[in-house]
Design a protein around this motif. Structure first.
Motif, PDB file in Angstrom:
ATOM      1  N   ARG A   1      13.098   9.093   6.549  1.00  0.00           N
ATOM      2  CA  ARG A   1      13.689   7.818   6.174  1.00  0.00           C
ATOM      3  C   ARG A   1      12.663   6.705   6.356  1.00  0.00           C
ATOM      4  NH1 ARG A   1      18.673   5.313   5.403  1.00  0.00           N
ATOM      5  NH2 ARG A   1      18.594   3.102   5.906  1.00  0.00           N
ATOM      6  N   VAL A   2      12.706   5.745   5.474  1.00  0.00           N
ATOM      7  CA  VAL A   2      11.752   4.642   5.536  1.00  0.00           C
ATOM      8  C   VAL A   2      11.943   3.851   6.823  1.00  0.00           C
ATOM      9  CG1 VAL A   2      13.246   2.982   4.301  1.00  0.00           C
ATOM     10  CG2 VAL A   2      10.747   2.740   4.190  1.00  0.00           C
ATOM     11  N   LYS A   3      10.834   3.452   7.416  1.00  0.00           N
ATOM     12  CA  LYS A   3      10.906   2.625   8.621  1.00  0.00           C
ATOM     13  C   LYS A   3      10.005   1.398   8.540  1.00  0.00           C
ATOM     14  CE  LYS A   3       7.394   5.146  11.299  1.00  0.00           C
ATOM     15  NZ  LYS A   3       7.127   5.892  12.556  1.00  0.00           N
ATOM     16  N   GLY A   4       9.232   1.288   7.462  1.00  0.00           N
ATOM     17  CA  GLY A   4       8.382   0.119   7.331  1.00  0.00           C
ATOM     18  C   GLY A   4       7.528   0.170   6.092  1.00  0.00           C
ATOM     19  N   ALA A   5       6.820  -0.928   5.844  1.00  0.00           N
ATOM     20  CA  ALA A   5       5.921  -1.055   4.706  1.00  0.00           C
ATOM     21  C   ALA A   5       4.533  -1.415   5.205  1.00  0.00           C
ATOM     22  CB  ALA A   5       6.431  -2.119   3.738  1.00  0.00           C
ATOM     23  N   VAL A   6       3.542  -0.698   4.721  1.00  0.00           N
ATOM     24  CA  VAL A   6       2.151  -1.003   5.028  1.00  0.00           C
ATOM     25  C   VAL A   6       1.569  -1.761   3.841  1.00  0.00           C
ATOM     26  CG1 VAL A   6      -0.117  -0.078   5.613  1.00  0.00           C
ATOM     27  CG2 VAL A   6       1.959   1.101   6.403  1.00  0.00           C
ATOM     28  N   LEU A   7       1.036  -2.951   4.093  1.00  0.00           N
ATOM     29  CA  LEU A   7       0.513  -3.782   3.014  1.00  0.00           C
ATOM     30  C   LEU A   7      -0.969  -3.493   2.795  1.00  0.00           C
ATOM     31  CD1 LEU A   7       2.239  -7.166   3.962  1.00  0.00           C
ATOM     32  CD2 LEU A   7       3.161  -5.202   2.687  1.00  0.00           C
ATOM     33  N   LYS A   8      -1.460  -3.891   1.638  1.00  0.00           N
ATOM     34  CA  LYS A   8      -2.865  -3.652   1.303  1.00  0.00           C
ATOM     35  C   LYS A   8      -3.804  -4.353   2.285  1.00  0.00           C
ATOM     36  CE  LYS A   8      -2.715  -1.242  -2.630  1.00  0.00           C
ATOM     37  NZ  LYS A   8      -3.323   0.096  -2.793  1.00  0.00           N
ATOM     38  N   ASP A   9      -3.338  -5.449   2.883  1.00  0.00           N
ATOM     39  CA  ASP A   9      -4.193  -6.170   3.834  1.00  0.00           C
ATOM     40  C   ASP A   9      -4.110  -5.594   5.249  1.00  0.00           C
ATOM     41  OD1 ASP A   9      -1.750  -7.056   4.834  1.00  0.00           O
ATOM     42  OD2 ASP A   9      -1.941  -9.077   4.034  1.00  0.00           O
ATOM     43  N   GLY A  10      -3.368  -4.491   5.401  1.00  0.00           N
ATOM     44  CA  GLY A  10      -3.296  -3.820   6.685  1.00  0.00           C
ATOM     45  C   GLY A  10      -2.086  -4.153   7.527  1.00  0.00           C
ATOM     46  N   ARG A  11      -1.379  -5.203   7.183  1.00  0.00           N
ATOM     47  CA  ARG A  11      -0.180  -5.554   7.950  1.00  0.00           C
ATOM     48  C   ARG A  11       0.892  -4.469   7.793  1.00  0.00           C
ATOM     49  NH1 ARG A  11       1.614 -11.305   5.920  1.00  0.00           N
ATOM     50  NH2 ARG A  11       0.498 -10.614   4.041  1.00  0.00           N
ATOM     51  N   VAL A  12       1.702  -4.311   8.834  1.00  0.00           N
ATOM     52  CA  VAL A  12       2.817  -3.372   8.796  1.00  0.00           C
ATOM     53  C   VAL A  12       4.102  -4.148   9.048  1.00  0.00           C
ATOM     54  CG1 VAL A  12       3.866  -1.327   9.814  1.00  0.00           C
ATOM     55  CG2 VAL A  12       1.370  -1.493   9.642  1.00  0.00           C
ATOM     56  N   LEU A  13       5.033  -4.051   8.118  1.00  0.00           N
ATOM     57  CA  LEU A  13       6.312  -4.749   8.239  1.00  0.00           C
ATOM     58  C   LEU A  13       7.418  -3.737   8.503  1.00  0.00           C
ATOM     59  CD1 LEU A  13       6.083  -7.184   5.167  1.00  0.00           C
ATOM     60  CD2 LEU A  13       5.300  -7.574   7.512  1.00  0.00           C
TER      61      LEU A  13
ATOM     62  N   ASP B   1       0.843  -1.198   0.000  1.00  0.00           N
ATOM     63  CA  ASP B   1       0.000   0.000   0.000  1.00  0.00           C
ATOM     64  C   ASP B   1       0.876   1.245   0.000  1.00  0.00           C
ATOM     65  OD1 ASP B   1      -2.759   1.228   0.343  1.00  0.00           O
ATOM     66  OD2 ASP B   1      -1.682   2.123   2.037  1.00  0.00           O
ATOM     67  N   ARG B   2       1.849   1.273   0.918  1.00  0.00           N
ATOM     68  CA  ARG B   2       2.743   2.432   0.982  1.00  0.00           C
ATOM     69  C   ARG B   2       3.930   2.110   1.881  1.00  0.00           C
ATOM     70  NH1 ARG B   2      -1.343   3.102   4.574  1.00  0.00           N
ATOM     71  NH2 ARG B   2      -0.816   3.886   6.685  1.00  0.00           N
ATOM     72  N   LEU B   3       4.967   2.883   1.725  1.00  0.00           N
ATOM     73  CA  LEU B   3       6.082   2.869   2.658  1.00  0.00           C
ATOM     74  C   LEU B   3       5.857   3.993   3.662  1.00  0.00           C
ATOM     75  CD1 LEU B   3       9.066   2.407   0.157  1.00  0.00           C
ATOM     76  CD2 LEU B   3       7.833   0.634   1.444  1.00  0.00           C
ATOM     77  N   GLU B   4       6.261   3.766   4.890  1.00  0.00           N
ATOM     78  CA  GLU B   4       6.052   4.806   5.897  1.00  0.00           C
ATOM     79  C   GLU B   4       7.376   5.217   6.516  1.00  0.00           C
ATOM     80  OE1 GLU B   4       3.465   3.380   8.920  1.00  0.00           O
ATOM     81  OE2 GLU B   4       4.832   1.821   9.639  1.00  0.00           O
ATOM     82  N   GLY B   5       7.380   6.428   7.044  1.00  0.00           N
ATOM     83  CA  GLY B   5       8.563   7.006   7.666  1.00  0.00           C
ATOM     84  C   GLY B   5       8.486   8.506   7.542  1.00  0.00           C
ATOM     85  N   ASP B   6       9.239   9.228   8.372  1.00  0.00           N
ATOM     86  CA  ASP B   6       9.241  10.694   8.297  1.00  0.00           C
ATOM     87  C   ASP B   6      10.105  11.146   7.125  1.00  0.00           C
ATOM     88  OD1 ASP B   6       7.543  10.911  10.491  1.00  0.00           O
ATOM     89  OD2 ASP B   6       9.217  10.762  11.900  1.00  0.00           O
TER      90      ASP B   6
END
Length: 400
Positions: A215-227, A208-213
């Motif tokens: 710098r990247v700190k994780g990946a949000v998947l379409k199913d809602g999981r956060v890695l 779904d998207r990469l998250e972070g301010d």
């Protein structure tokens, strides 16, 4: 006659060298937008990233080759426009005249949109020497890397990361890795190998998207999981660098469209390598491989000098992951049957058929199957599938 070559990668370097080898005595100018001399790209995501190969071993030619062969190599000088009427290119703000122009501009990696985090620090692609230099310091044991895309580039990077002790997750939105380029049998073989090395392969899993301010700190998947992630590598394919040609009004069709000789819609402009599409079996194709870059560029060099010989592509590819050497001969487009042949030890090969016609071979640590399959395909021979699946010596098929 001055030949100007735009793009100093594998195709451009091969074209320049072949012109001299064929006896061209005029000027050759090879223009590269990168500061590094022409170099090999395949080791970037393997031996170079692992630290097993130094940069100077990547160079396609010894530094003195260019001067000794009177090839003017201009590095770090991107071409900004082509004036077809004047037969000039603009480089460094100045016009450079040509008698024949060859476009070997290669391709660029697709990037994630900035809107979903593609511009965050710690998000990398694997295409150039600078790309890999920028990410090498990230590869430290215990760090978490997410690789977006289960194609060959992403999987090669995953193999390096796993070997170096990183926590690796591969995200593939398609139902299986390598779906665009390989049969389920090959995909399964490669997936099992990665999982045996501790890589988490998540198929049918969309980002779904990469998250972070910043710098990247994780990946949000379409199913809602956060890695969680310390860094991310994006390997979602490449696109041909045809912008310069398109701006000049050349015909574009999945890259710079050429005829069977490698000539574009302008009789004084040619194209070869990843950026060029050409006639193939009643259609048009663009091949992304070192083998095609060399062979097509050398064919274009001969045709610039008047050979008038159609380019006969012989597709082949390879990928190195862990101790696996995957060798591919032919193109599997349109296959309707896979024949599996066991080799010695853990070696195996998968043979692609359309009806009774042999189209391609994927050979896993089985160089004999690859070599025989390649010869059979190039000579138009198609052994019966049951013969391929048997245990006889493959080499006897070449004599049939």
């Amino acid at each position: 006659m001055r030949v100007v070559i735009v793009g100093a990668g594998q195709a451009g370097a091969s074209l320049a060298a072949k012109l001299r080898a064929l006896g061209h005595d005029g000027e050759i100018v090879l223009l590269g937008d990168e500061p590094a001399p022409p170099y090999q790209r395949p080791p970037l995501s393997k031996a170079y990233l692992l630290g097993e190969m130094e940069a100077d071993r990547l160079w396609l030619r010894a530094p003195e080759f260019w001067a000794e062969n009177r090839i003017e190599l201009r590095l770090g000088q991107p071409v900004t426009s082509i004036d077809r009427a004047a037969r000039t290119v603009t480089v460094g703000g100045a016009a450079l005249a040509y008698d024949h122009l060859a476009l070997t501009t290669g391709s660029s990696p697709r990037r994630l949109p900035a809107a979903i985090g593609g511009a965050l620090d710690g998000v990398f692609t694997v295409r150039t020497l600078a790309d890999v230099d920028a990410m090498r310091a990230e590869f430290r044991p215990g760090r978490r890397v997410i690789i977006v895309g289960g194609g060959y580039i992403g999987l090669e990077a995953a193999a390096v990361a796993a070997k170096l002790g990183l926590d690796v997750t591969v995200l593939e939105m398609a139902p299986r890795i390598l779906q665009r380029v390989a049969a389920p049998e090959t995909s399964g073989f490669v997936r099992d190998m990665h999982e045996a090395h501790g890589v988490k392969v998540l198929e049918a899993t969309a980002l779904d998207r990469l998250e972070g301010d910043r710098r990247v700190k994780g990946a949000v998947l379409k199913d809602g999981r956060v890695l969680p992630a310390d860094f991310v590598i994006v390997g979602v394919g490449i696109t041909p660098n045809s912008q310069l040609a398109e701006a000049a009004g050349l015909a574009i069709d999945n890259g710079i469209a050429t005829d069977e000789m490698g000539r574009t819609s302008d009789p004084f402009i040619w194209a070869a390598g990843d950026c060029a599409s050409f006639p193939w079996q009643g259609g048009r194709i663009r091949l992304e491989s070192v083998g095609n870059a060399i062979d097509q560029a050398e064919a274009v060099a001969a045709n610039i000098l008047g050979a008038a010989a159609p380019y006969a592509a012989k597709p082949w590819f390879w990928s190195d992951q862990y101790d696996l050497k995957l060798q591919i001969a032919g193109l599997n487009t349109g296959y309707d049957r896979i024949v599996t042949r066991k080799g010695e030890g853990e070696a195996v090969s998968f043979w692609y058929y359309r009806g009774g016609e042999l189209l391609a071979v994927d050979a896993m640590n089985d160089s004999r199957a690859y070599m025989v399959g390649k010869r059979l395909i190039e000579t138009g021979k198609s052994p019966a599938p049951e013969i391929i699946a048997g245990t006889g010596d493959l080499k006897t098929l070449l004599k049939a």
